[in-house]
Structures are given as C-alpha cells and as structure tokens.
Design a protein around this motif. Structure first.
Motif, PDB file in Angstrom:
ATOM      1  N   ALA A  52       1.051  -1.170  -0.117  1.00 48.55           N
ATOM      2  CA  ALA A  52       0.130  -0.144  -0.079  1.00 48.55           C
ATOM      3  C   ALA A  52       0.648   1.235   0.164  1.00 48.55           C
ATOM      4  N   PRO A  53       0.491   2.076  -0.800  1.00 48.93           N
ATOM      5  CA  PRO A  53       1.386   3.224  -0.903  1.00 48.93           C
ATOM      6  C   PRO A  53       1.589   4.019   0.520  1.00 48.93           C
ATOM      7  N   GLU A  54       0.668   3.970   1.444  1.00 43.86           N
ATOM      8  CA  GLU A  54       1.197   4.766   2.509  1.00 43.86           C
ATOM      9  C   GLU A  54       2.118   3.929   3.433  1.00 43.86           C
ATOM     10  N   LYS A  55       2.217   2.526   3.182  1.00 44.28           N
ATOM     11  CA  LYS A  55       3.181   1.515   3.803  1.00 44.28           C
ATOM     12  C   LYS A  55       4.414   1.850   3.136  1.00 44.28           C
ATOM     13  N   ALA A  56       4.239   1.995   2.089  1.00 45.06           N
ATOM     14  CA  ALA A  56       5.609   2.218   1.324  1.00 45.06           C
ATOM     15  C   ALA A  56       6.410   3.503   1.891  1.00 45.06           C
ATOM     16  N   VAL A  57       5.397   4.657   2.074  1.00 45.89           N
ATOM     17  CA  VAL A  57       5.824   5.997   2.722  1.00 45.89           C
ATOM     18  C   VAL A  57       6.522   5.877   3.841  1.00 45.89           C
ATOM     19  N   ALA A  58       5.656   5.198   4.543  1.00 44.99           N
ATOM     20  CA  ALA A  58       6.157   5.001   6.056  1.00 44.99           C
ATOM     21  C   ALA A  58       7.370   3.868   6.250  1.00 44.99           C
ATOM     22  N   TYR A  59       7.421   2.747   5.355  1.00 47.08           N
ATOM     23  CA  TYR A  59       8.824   2.201   5.071  1.00 47.08           C
ATOM     24  C   TYR A  59       9.794   3.044   4.845  1.00 47.08           C
ATOM     25  N   ARG A  60       9.834   3.891   3.718  1.00 52.14           N
ATOM     26  CA  ARG A  60      11.011   4.534   3.391  1.00 52.14           C
ATOM     27  C   ARG A  60      11.175   5.709   4.396  1.00 52.14           C
ATOM     28  N   GLN A  61      10.131   6.233   5.268  1.00 53.19           N
ATOM     29  CA  GLN A  61      10.601   7.084   5.874  1.00 53.19           C
ATOM     30  C   GLN A  61      11.407   6.497   7.476  1.00 53.19           C
ATOM     31  N   ALA A  62      11.092   5.292   7.603  1.00 51.17           N
ATOM     32  CA  ALA A  62      11.776   4.606   8.538  1.00 51.17           C
ATOM     33  C   ALA A  62      13.184   4.204   8.107  1.00 51.17           C
ATOM     34  N   GLU A  63      13.485   3.967   6.714  1.00 49.31           N
ATOM     35  CA  GLU A  63      14.684   3.963   6.279  1.00 49.31           C
ATOM     36  C   GLU A  63      15.676   5.210   6.305  1.00 49.31           C
ATOM     37  N   MET A  64      14.962   6.277   5.876  1.00 44.80           N
ATOM     38  CA  MET A  64      15.609   7.540   6.041  1.00 44.80           C
ATOM     39  C   MET A  64      15.890   7.961   7.410  1.00 44.80           C
ATOM     40  N   SER A  65      15.081   7.585   8.394  1.00 52.11           N
ATOM     41  CA  SER A  65      15.258   7.949   9.681  1.00 52.11           C
ATOM     42  C   SER A  65      16.504   7.288  10.230  1.00 52.11           C
ATOM     43  N   LEU A  66      16.287   5.945   9.787  1.00 51.14           N
ATOM     44  CA  LEU A  66      17.876   5.030  10.210  1.00 51.14           C
ATOM     45  C   LEU A  66      19.029   5.819   9.758  1.00 51.14           C
ATOM     46  N   ILE A  67      19.042   6.054   8.572  1.00 51.08           N
ATOM     47  CA  ILE A  67      20.107   6.948   7.998  1.00 51.08           C
ATOM     48  C   ILE A  67      20.599   8.243   8.854  1.00 51.08           C
ATOM     49  N   GLY A  68      19.357   8.832   8.955  1.00 51.10           N
ATOM     50  CA  GLY A  68      19.582  10.073   9.819  1.00 51.10           C
ATOM     51  C   GLY A  68      20.216   9.748  11.216  1.00 51.10           C
TER      52      GLY A  68
END
Lengths: 178, 271
Positions: A52-68
């Motif tokens: 689902a697009p919103e899950k996809a967004v949440a996942y990539r936000q989590a990934e970005m957050s890890l990098i951060g």
C-alpha cells in the motif's frame, strides 16, 4: 505552517517499497523463509501482493530515519560530545547500507499526487537526476566507511560533511518542505 | 563609474559571508543562472517580481552605482533615481545592518563576476502596481530601525532577516509581528514554523548544530534555501555568533518542552 516538522525535521523523503523490485504491483517474493524450523506448521508471514502506498511511505521514512540516526550519532562522536570513536565504522556502514537501495524505495504510485509524502514529484519526473543524486550519496558514504576505518577523525569529519552535502543537495530538489 | 575612488575599508571575504547569511542569491540568482544576475521570478499574491541583476555589470547590473547609491538602496529602499522599491525586496531588515556589514557586502558584490543580463519588469497585479500601494506599504509597514545591540538579535533581524521568510505576512505584505517565526508560504520557498519545530524539544545546541552543519536533531539534513544559507552563511560565522543567533531564535520561539542541554563533554566517564 501545517506541519511543523517540515523542512528541518522531516526525515522522510518519503519512501517506500519493501522490496527492491521496481514493479510494486508484482507479488513480492515471500520474505526469506524461516531457515531452520521447517518442522513447525507456522507458515511464513504472507507477503502482501501489493505494498500500500502509505505503507511504502512509512517504510521509506523509517529507512531515511535510520540513515539520519546514524548521521546524528556520527556527528555526536565527531563533535566530541560522546567518546565512542569505536562506533564510527559501524555508523558509517549503516549510512552506506541505507544508501544502496534508496532509489528503489520510491516506486511509482508513491508520489505526492497519490499519497501523503514529502517526496516531490520531481523524483519521478526527473528520475535520472534523482538517480545521480542517490549515486552521489552512495559514493560519498562508501568513502566515509573507508575514511572511518583509518581512524583519522579529522578526515572522517570532513567526509561526513561531504555526505551531508549529498543529503541536503538531494533534499533541495526532491523533498517537499512546508 | 568612478574607477578606484572607493576609499571603503570593506572586506570582501567578510562580505561574502554576509551575502550567504542574507541568502541574497536565493532571490537574486535564477535557477541555473549566473550568481546574482537576477531574473528569478518571485511569485506572490501581488504578482511576479523579478529580482534585479546585482552583479557589477556597468549597464545591466549595479556597476554604475556608488557606495552611497548602495546604502541608499538598502537603508531607504530607493533606487539611485529615487524610485521606491517594492516590498518584495526586504529592505526594512537592511535598515538594521551595521555600517561595517554594509561596507563588507558592497566590497564583496563589487568583486563578483559582472554579468550582462537585462532586468525583467515586474508583473504586478492591480492595485499593487500602483504607487499608492507602495506608498501605503511604506507608510504602514516600513520602519527604519537601528541595528540591534544584542549580537544574536542583530544577526537575525539585520543581515539574516530570518523573519522575512519565517514570519507570515498580512494583506499588504507586512510582517505579522504577533506571529513571528510561525512560518509562511511565500517565495523563494515555503518556510517552516520555527516555534513549532523548536517546540518539539530543540535545545540551544540543536539550533547551533543546524546552523553549523545543516543537521536537525533527528539527523535529517535540511535542503533548499536554508541549506545554502547554512553553507554560505551561518557555518562560516564564528561559534559565538552562531550561539548568539541560536539563543535569540530560541528566545523568540520559546520552547515549552525544552530539554536541558547535554552536560559539557567531560572525560567520557558517563559512558
């Protein structure tokens, strides 16, 4: 502004798909089957056919957050706030690992026209530029790992700034601020 | 042009930092264009304003200006021919710049590469295109103020003019003082609400870090105009200037959930 977090804080470039598969509509391969215990009847979690697009967004936000988080930790060590130089390589590797499949986290259908995200439409409309930006990040973070391994803190700090430039440079064009 | 008649002691290297802090290029440089050659269309509800060419080109830039013309433009908001500038040019803030900073900025701008680029006329909607509109703005909104004594306030209200982007505007383009730093949708790009961001728990050292490396407390790297401002401006200020600026911003955008700053780095025995 509506969302506080916006420019400064939002980590999120927006992001998505769990699988690296560029075509999110194809059923994702089931996650690695549980290795040993084939014995039990427990079946592996069923993979969603479509992310689902919103899950996809949440996942990539989590990934970005890890990098951060790794960026933040690296910065804290290099600025002398914490005495954990032994962690630098691990954080650098975390940043670099996060960079490797980054572009795949932005599949079609997960842009601002389709869902709530801070990813700009330019990611898709100027995709070649976006890939260059991601590549810059990959190269700079690979170098960060290399430099961190030498133990030279000054050089590592300089390289961290370079990595930061690739983050900010990409956010300039591809991340919505509000 | 009066050739080497400049007796000014302006320091171009310092002026470059002032230009960075003021993000002059955010408006005076078009996307992909030559630095400071103008041409960027600033779209507002009043119309589209094209920031002029401020390179020292003799005919299309400000190469023919004297230092007095420059000071007049920044402190009075009038062109050398006496025409009042539109409010899109945030000169109210520049009235709060010190003589020394103006001289440094001038010294720097004199040295950038001259670019021949004819200024585009503003496309302003009625009635904002009338002299009455400009006169109204100047009457009700334009105030000359002396440079602030507090260093942080000086940097924020003068050369940095934070509020020109981060404070929302009223119907005639004036800043809404009671909503200081609450963010705005105006060009060159929407700016976030600093009071809300800081309300999430930013400490003084978090703000200093952002002004130094562009990193937010969660590790995110900022982009856009603010990134340029950090790279070209605040990161090149002295540490004490950054601390003063951060302290001022925090004082104006109070953080109700402030977390205490970490203890000063000790010997690491806390680990």
């Amino acid at each position: 502004m509506k969302r506080v977090v916006a420019v400064l804080v939002g980590l999120t470039l927006a992001g998505v798909a769990v699988s690296a598969d560029p075509a999110p509509t194809t059923p994702a391969a089931p996650p690695v089957a549980p290795a040993a215990p084939a014995v039990t009847s427990a079946s592996p979690p069923a993979a969603a056919a479509v992310t689902a697009p919103e899950k996809a967004v949440a996942y990539r936000q989590a990934e970005m957050s890890l990098i951060g988080k790794h960026m933040k930790a690296t910065r804290m060590i290099l600025s002398g706030e914490v005495a954990r130089p032994q962690d630098l390589v691990r954080h650098a590797e975390g940043i670099h690992a996060g960079s490797m499949d980054l572009a795949a986290l932005f599949p079609d259908g997960t842009g601002p026209a389709k869902t709530k995200t801070e990813a700009k439409a330019e990611i898709w409309s100027k995709h070649a530029d976006f890939e260059v930006a991601v590549k810059n990040f990959q190269d700079a973070s690979a170098k960060l790992v290399e430099v961190a391994k030498t133990g030279d803190l000054v050089a590592t700090k300089a390289q961290l700034d370079k990595v930061g430039e690739t983050c900010g440079g990409c956010h300039d064009t591809f991340k919505i601020k509000d | 042009m009066e050739p080497a008649a400049e007796v000014l002691a302006g320091d171009p290297a310092r002026g470059e930092v002032i230009a960075g802090l003021g993000a002059c290029g955010a408006c005076h440089t078009a996307e992909g264009g030559e630095p400071f050659a103008g041409g960027y269309g600033i779209e507002t509800k009043f119309g589209t304003f094209f920031a002029p060419n401020i390179t020292p080109d003799a005919t299309t830039g400000i190469g023919g200006w004297s230092y007095d013309d420059f000071v007049h433009a920044l402190r009075d908001g009038r062109s050398p021919r006496g025409r009042p500038y539109v409010a899109a040019f945030p000169y109210a803030a520049y009235t709060r710049m010190s003589d020394a900073d103006l001289a440094d900025l001038w010294a720097y701008l004199r040295g950038v590469a001259p670019v021949e680029a004819v200024e585009r006329a503003n496309e302003v909607r009625w009635p904002y295109d009338t002299r009455f509109a400009t006169a109204a703005w100047r009457t009700f909104e334009f105030r000359r103020e002396p440079p602030a004594e507090d260093r942080g306030e000086y940097l924020a209200t003068g050369p940095g003019h934070c509020g020109e982007c981060h404070t929302p505007r009223n119907a005639i383009g004036g800043l809404r003082a009671r909503r200081e730093f609450q963010g705005a949708d105006d060009p060159p790009e929407p700016s976030p609400d600093l009071t809300a961001i800081i309300g999430e728990g930013w400490s003084q050292s978090d703000v200093v870090e952002l002004l130094t490396s562009g990193m937010a407390p969660d590790g995110d790297m900022i982009g856009g105009v603010m990134r340029g401002l950090v790279v070209d401006g605040t990161s090149r200020l002295s540490v004490s200037d950054r601390e003063a600026l951060a302290a001022y911003v925090l004082s104006r955008a109070p953080n109700r959930h402030a977390k205490p700053d970490a203890e000063p780095p000790s010997d690491g025995e806390d680990w």
